[in-house]
Design a protein around this motif. Sequence first.
Motif, PDB file in Angstrom:
ATOM      1  N   ARG A 349      -1.707   6.752   7.602  1.00  0.00           N
ATOM      2  CA  ARG A 349      -1.549   6.456   9.283  1.00  0.00           C
ATOM      3  C   ARG A 349      -0.568   5.514   9.597  1.00  0.00           C
ATOM      4  NH1 ARG A 349      -5.861   3.576  10.574  1.00  0.00           N
ATOM      5  NH2 ARG A 349      -6.861   3.613   8.260  1.00  0.00           N
ATOM      6  N   GLU A 350      -0.124   5.631  10.778  1.00  0.00           N
ATOM      7  CA  GLU A 350       0.723   4.677  11.354  1.00  0.00           C
ATOM      8  C   GLU A 350       0.470   3.237  11.031  1.00  0.00           C
ATOM      9  OE1 GLU A 350       0.858   5.131  15.705  1.00  0.00           O
ATOM     10  OE2 GLU A 350       2.275   3.378  15.661  1.00  0.00           O
ATOM     11  N   GLY A 351       1.643   2.641  10.340  1.00  0.00           N
ATOM     12  CA  GLY A 351       1.408   1.309  10.159  1.00  0.00           C
ATOM     13  C   GLY A 351       0.699   1.278   8.463  1.00  0.00           C
ATOM     14  N   GLY A 352       0.736   2.217   8.096  1.00  0.00           N
ATOM     15  CA  GLY A 352       0.326   2.185   6.664  1.00  0.00           C
ATOM     16  C   GLY A 352       1.319   2.176   5.543  1.00  0.00           C
ATOM     17  N   LEU A 353       0.686   1.909   4.468  1.00  0.00           N
ATOM     18  CA  LEU A 353       1.542   1.522   3.164  1.00  0.00           C
ATOM     19  C   LEU A 353       3.001   2.406   3.018  1.00  0.00           C
ATOM     20  CD1 LEU A 353       2.286  -0.232   0.499  1.00  0.00           C
ATOM     21  CD2 LEU A 353       0.732   1.395  -0.820  1.00  0.00           C
ATOM     22  N   LEU A 354       2.878   3.560   3.420  1.00  0.00           N
ATOM     23  CA  LEU A 354       4.024   4.657   3.004  1.00  0.00           C
ATOM     24  C   LEU A 354       4.836   4.331   4.236  1.00  0.00           C
ATOM     25  CD1 LEU A 354       1.900   7.695   2.047  1.00  0.00           C
ATOM     26  CD2 LEU A 354       3.101   6.455   0.652  1.00  0.00           C
ATOM     27  N   ARG A 359      10.294   1.991   5.738  1.00  0.00           N
ATOM     28  CA  ARG A 359      11.137   1.040   6.446  1.00  0.00           C
ATOM     29  C   ARG A 359      11.847   0.159   5.556  1.00  0.00           C
ATOM     30  NH1 ARG A 359       7.003  -1.224   9.603  1.00  0.00           N
ATOM     31  NH2 ARG A 359       7.218  -3.461   8.762  1.00  0.00           N
ATOM     32  N   ARG A 360      11.206  -0.370   4.549  1.00  0.00           N
ATOM     33  CA  ARG A 360      11.703  -1.473   3.761  1.00  0.00           C
ATOM     34  C   ARG A 360      13.035  -0.900   2.798  1.00  0.00           C
ATOM     35  NH1 ARG A 360      10.066  -6.738   2.031  1.00  0.00           N
ATOM     36  NH2 ARG A 360      10.108  -7.371   4.295  1.00  0.00           N
ATOM     37  N   GLN A 501       5.169  -8.394   4.329  1.00  0.00           N
ATOM     38  CA  GLN A 501       4.305  -7.010   4.442  1.00  0.00           C
ATOM     39  C   GLN A 501       3.448  -7.156   5.555  1.00  0.00           C
ATOM     40  OE1 GLN A 501       2.629  -8.084   0.548  1.00  0.00           O
ATOM     41  NE2 GLN A 501       0.808  -6.896   1.354  1.00  0.00           N
ATOM     42  N   PRO A 502       3.075  -5.989   6.123  1.00  0.00           N
ATOM     43  CA  PRO A 502       2.025  -6.076   6.938  1.00  0.00           C
ATOM     44  C   PRO A 502       0.488  -6.509   6.291  1.00  0.00           C
ATOM     45  CG  PRO A 502       2.906  -3.980   6.601  1.00  0.00           C
ATOM     46  CD  PRO A 502       3.592  -4.599   5.720  1.00  0.00           C
ATOM     47  N   SER A 503      -0.380  -6.915   7.151  1.00  0.00           N
ATOM     48  CA  SER A 503      -1.630  -7.298   6.443  1.00  0.00           C
ATOM     49  C   SER A 503      -2.451  -5.929   6.148  1.00  0.00           C
ATOM     50  CB  SER A 503      -2.375  -8.365   7.354  1.00  0.00           C
ATOM     51  OG  SER A 503      -3.081  -7.561   8.411  1.00  0.00           O
TER      52      SER A 503
END
Length: 546
Positions: A349-354, A359-360, A501-503
Amino acid sequence: MGRRRRSGRSWGHDDGERAPPEQAPKAALPFSATCVRISRDSYPNLRALRNASSVSLADAAYVKISEGDSGYVLDDVPHLTDYVPDIQTYPNPLQDHPAYSTVKQYFVNEDDTVPQKVVVQKNSRRGVHFRRAGPRQRIYFGPDEVKACIVTCGGLCPGLNTVIRELVCGLSHMYNVNSIFGIQNGYKGFYSSNYLPLTPKSVNDIHKRGGTILGTSRGGHDTKKIVDNIQDRGINQVYIIGGDGTQKGAYEIFKEIRKRGLKVSVAGIPKTIDNDIAIIDKSFGFDTAVEEAQRAIDSAHVEACSAENGIGLVKLTGRYSGFIAMYATLASRDVDCCLIPESPFYMDREGGLLEYIERRLKENKHMVIVVAEGAGQDLIAKSIAKSDQQDASGNKLLLDIGLWLTHKIKDYFKTKKMEMTIKYIDPTYMIRAIPSNASDNVYCTLLAHSAIHGAMAGYSFTVGMVNGRHTYIPFYRVTSTRNKVKITDRMWARLLSSTNQPSFLSQKDIDEAREADRLANKPPLPTGASHRVASSFEQSASSSSN
Ligand SMILES: Nc1ncnc2c1ncn2[C@@H]1O[C@H](COP(=O)(O)OP(=O)(O)OP(=O)(O)O)[C@@H](O)[C@H]1O
Ligand SMILES: O=P(O)(O)OC[C@H]1O[C@](O)(CO)[C@@H](O)[C@@H]1O
Ligand SMILES: [Mg+2]
């Protein structure tokens, strides 16, 4: 070299105050006068005890608690005098030991205890304490009487051989014990192999080798057969080195020994590369493992930097607890994302790991991911047919998160038509198999010595460092819960801010984590019960010891 006699030395007070022998702390009979039998019905606040500290009803029969002023609680360990009558005591030979002759204080004060929590507020209750480890003035075994054995169980961990070495050398050099045996290949070795005689000479340089010279195994814990063998062979000190499963096994052995009324001390020495054993600050081998993990992360970084959109993925141990992954990530600073079992994440989903990986890569052209083996198991289970396989000890066999992530990431970038390379490194067995580093070697030595002092003093316990002090912890305490990374703690926040990273956490995840913390922080033992309560064990156990 002649032995030095004790003259005018301290009697175990921290400040070195001298006390005459008649004021010396009493030998360890702390509860004989006030001990009350605990059973399902007789403990006044048993429900509170169980609710507050996840003590099972069966365990409650072995809990030994005393209370003091201002909410002080001592969660004590069992002692031989709880169930063996009229045991002879001996002066501790350390008082005449040349190595200790310059020590200001030979013995720990019998009343010394260590608080479980050191961060307190002005009006805090004093809370739970554990008995401080260390040599006692009087011991419950004569040196000629001791027949000790050592066993290692579960997975490998750096430092196992150091603990074995220091147990053998410590027993021999400090207490003149010369009947020490190694049990081969874990618990089953108690009843299926010859016992291996161990001497300081035979273990002299084993600390330089990884693994365990005794061998280890999973499964094979048959309490009755093990205790039959302990009894038949006249073993009276059992040193058990292993993880959470092993400590549960040690507890079962202790209970059977107590039921039979045997004069045997059981000393558990917690080993777990995953650092998941409750109560203790840190397990031995952990620092070594974190250090060695750096080599894998460095390699992953080199691979990632040397390819177009390169990703280096490293899987580290941690079935239920992500400590190695967290500390290795914090230490390295090359890691862009760390995934642990305690912190749920999602992929698509949006904001997920992939999306984060994409982005990175666009920002930095390379990326390093560290994943603990127990992370994301729920995600794999959704996409691969569920496997309920277990190892010989009953531990669930995990699916390979590293392999699964590798495929998922590759598939994602294929659909995006974006060039990338991923290299997956699993250094698990390379990390576990090395000898311990210098600081772990010292730690192993202290643990082994603390275990010996406690066993000689007649206690049965798991030894462990709590807030920097060595303590004797009741078995039920270390076996009833597991040490986990708290994702609501500042340490995890530090990691997130270090990797940036995002939480990946939803509000529901955060609420659940907070609730888990709230429950874990409930006062662990009852207060306001009788002034001084010590547990005995249930009728069945005590009657068999008479
Ligand atoms: N509940 C239990 N009661 C008695 N024995 C147990 C119990 N759980 C595990 N054991 C025994 O303890 C030994 C080691 O257990 P296990 O394989 O789970 O490793 P561990 O001690 O948890 O170490 P690690 O998981 O860190 O490798 C095995 O021989 C197993 O049979
Ligand atoms: O392959 P083995 O020996 O069963 O051990 C694997 C397990 O051992 C551990 O390293 C703990 O000792 C776990 O983290 C890991 O899952
Ligand atoms: Mg385990």
